[in-house]
Design an enzyme around this catalytic site. Structure first.
Site, PDB file in Angstrom:
ATOM      1  N   ILE A   6      46.538  38.653  35.228  1.00 54.06           N
ATOM      2  CA  ILE A   6      45.052  38.577  34.890  1.00 54.06           C
ATOM      3  C   ILE A   6      44.743  39.032  33.825  1.00 54.06           C
ATOM      4  O   ILE A   6      45.338  40.832  33.579  1.00 54.06           O
ATOM      5  CB  ILE A   6      44.907  39.293  36.261  1.00 54.06           C
ATOM      6  CG1 ILE A   6      45.899  38.579  38.042  1.00 54.06           C
ATOM      7  CG2 ILE A   6      43.493  39.188  36.545  1.00 54.06           C
ATOM      8  CD1 ILE A   6      45.426  39.265  39.099  1.00 54.06           C
ATOM      9  N   GLY A  12      35.279  44.221  39.177  1.00 52.51           N
ATOM     10  CA  GLY A  12      34.629  43.268  39.350  1.00 52.51           C
ATOM     11  C   GLY A  12      35.977  41.701  40.102  1.00 52.51           C
ATOM     12  O   GLY A  12      36.152  41.828  41.367  1.00 52.51           O
ATOM     13  N   ILE A  13      35.403  41.024  39.212  1.00 56.54           N
ATOM     14  CA  ILE A  13      36.466  40.004  40.130  1.00 56.54           C
ATOM     15  C   ILE A  13      37.639  40.126  39.756  1.00 56.54           C
ATOM     16  O   ILE A  13      38.857  39.886  40.657  1.00 56.54           O
ATOM     17  CB  ILE A  13      36.107  38.155  39.728  1.00 56.54           C
ATOM     18  CG1 ILE A  13      34.232  38.406  39.762  1.00 56.54           C
ATOM     19  CG2 ILE A  13      37.007  37.502  40.356  1.00 56.54           C
ATOM     20  CD1 ILE A  13      34.723  37.072  39.734  1.00 56.54           C
ATOM     21  N   SER A 125      32.054  29.841  35.165  1.00 52.93           N
ATOM     22  CA  SER A 125      30.777  30.466  36.494  1.00 52.93           C
ATOM     23  C   SER A 125      29.725  28.496  36.334  1.00 52.93           C
ATOM     24  O   SER A 125      30.570  28.066  35.132  1.00 52.93           O
ATOM     25  CB  SER A 125      29.895  31.039  35.353  1.00 52.93           C
ATOM     26  OG  SER A 125      28.667  30.844  35.209  1.00 52.93           O
ATOM     27  N   TYR A 138      25.584  33.723  27.298  1.00 56.16           N
ATOM     28  CA  TYR A 138      27.170  33.854  28.318  1.00 56.16           C
ATOM     29  C   TYR A 138      26.561  32.541  28.516  1.00 56.16           C
ATOM     30  O   TYR A 138      28.259  32.481  28.472  1.00 56.16           O
ATOM     31  CB  TYR A 138      26.507  34.664  29.189  1.00 56.16           C
ATOM     32  CG  TYR A 138      27.171  34.576  30.573  1.00 56.16           C
ATOM     33  CD1 TYR A 138      28.944  35.345  31.004  1.00 56.16           C
ATOM     34  CD2 TYR A 138      26.621  33.936  31.384  1.00 56.16           C
ATOM     35  CE1 TYR A 138      29.623  35.579  31.792  1.00 56.16           C
ATOM     36  CE2 TYR A 138      28.003  33.739  32.190  1.00 56.16           C
ATOM     37  CZ  TYR A 138      29.084  34.375  32.893  1.00 56.16           C
ATOM     38  OH  TYR A 138      30.322  34.424  34.003  1.00 56.16           O
TER      39      TYR A 138
END
Length: 255
Positions: A6, A12-13, A125, A138
């Site tokens: 990871i 966060g995520i 996203s 972004y």
């Protein structure tokens, strides 16, 4: 159980994904630019990995051992109108969010291809499929990421590598609060910036995203794109139905 690397696991995520996968019995290799931030995670390995640094990526992948699954999560954002956002900031986002993700994928793919199996999971996203004002850089980096991920799905599927793109909406991860804001005094775009919370919509938690990532990894035949939660599903479905010849916004702007 799988061996999962990871990126961006310090908060966060990424941190939530590490906890979720470790709790499900997977061998988790958590990485971050500062490995000391990973000290309290219940994972197998904690490694330094800066997605913008090739030497760092190569060393981390070597130290990780066999990697069955890459969860490409490292990312950053800014808040600024495109009229005045510093181009150095746009370049930085692409280096982290887009090229960084490809750099790590390139590092793990040869071994996956040789073994004839592997998973690439990219945390994108809803802004990889639509845009929000003041978060344009972004969004652009995530649109580019999704183009790379879908290409990888086509190119590597023949070798047994499965690719998934996880698409959360607004997440209560602290990323928005940490984002740099580029607005001048009396900036004409300030009212639009102040309208952002309503435009971003209902918040979900990092744990919601982590559960979706873990479920995706554990599916024998995962889908290419995986919206996270009902809010993301609704807005992406609305985007599909909207006319292509005009800009799309999921909510009205009053500014």
């Amino acid at each position: 159980m799988s061996s999962v690397l990871i990126t961006g696991a310090s908060q966060g995520i990424g941190r939530a994904v590490a906890v979720e996968l470790a709790g499900r019995g997977h061998r988790v290799i958590a990485t971050a630019r500062r490995p000391d931030t990973l000290a309290d995670l219940p994972v197998d390995r904690r490694l330094r990995l800066d997605v913008t640094d090739q030497e760092s990526v190569d060393q981390a992948v070597q130290d990780a051992g066999d990697v069955d699954v890459l969860v490409s999560n490292a990312g950053e954002t800014v808040r600024a109108p495109l009229e005045s956002v510093p181009l150095t900031e746009v370049e930085r986002l692409f280096h982290v969010n887009t090229l960084g993700a490809l750099r790590v994928a390139q590092a793990v793919l040869p071994a996956m291809r040789t073994r004839g199996t592997g998973r690439l999971v990219f945390v994108s996203s809803i802004q990889g499929r639509l845009v929000l004002p003041m978060i344009g850089p972004y969004g652009a980096s995530k649109w580019a990421l999704e183009a790379l991920a879908e290409t990888l799905a086509i190119e590597t599927g023949h070798f047994g590598v499965k690719v998934s793109i996880v698409q959360p909406g607004a997440v209560s991860s602290g990323g928005a609060e940490r984002a740099k804001v580029f607005l001048t005094e009396n900036d004409p775009y300030t009212p639009l910036y102040e309208a952002l919370p309503a435009l971003r919509g209902e918040l979900i938690t990092p744990q919601d995203v982590a559960a979706t990532v873990a479920d995706t990894i554990e599916q024998p035949e995962p889908p290419l794109r995986v919206p996270v939660g009902a809010p993301a599903q609704r807005v992406l479905e609305a985007r599909k139905k909207a006319p292509e010849n005009e800009p799309f916004l999921a909510a009205e702007i009053n500014w």
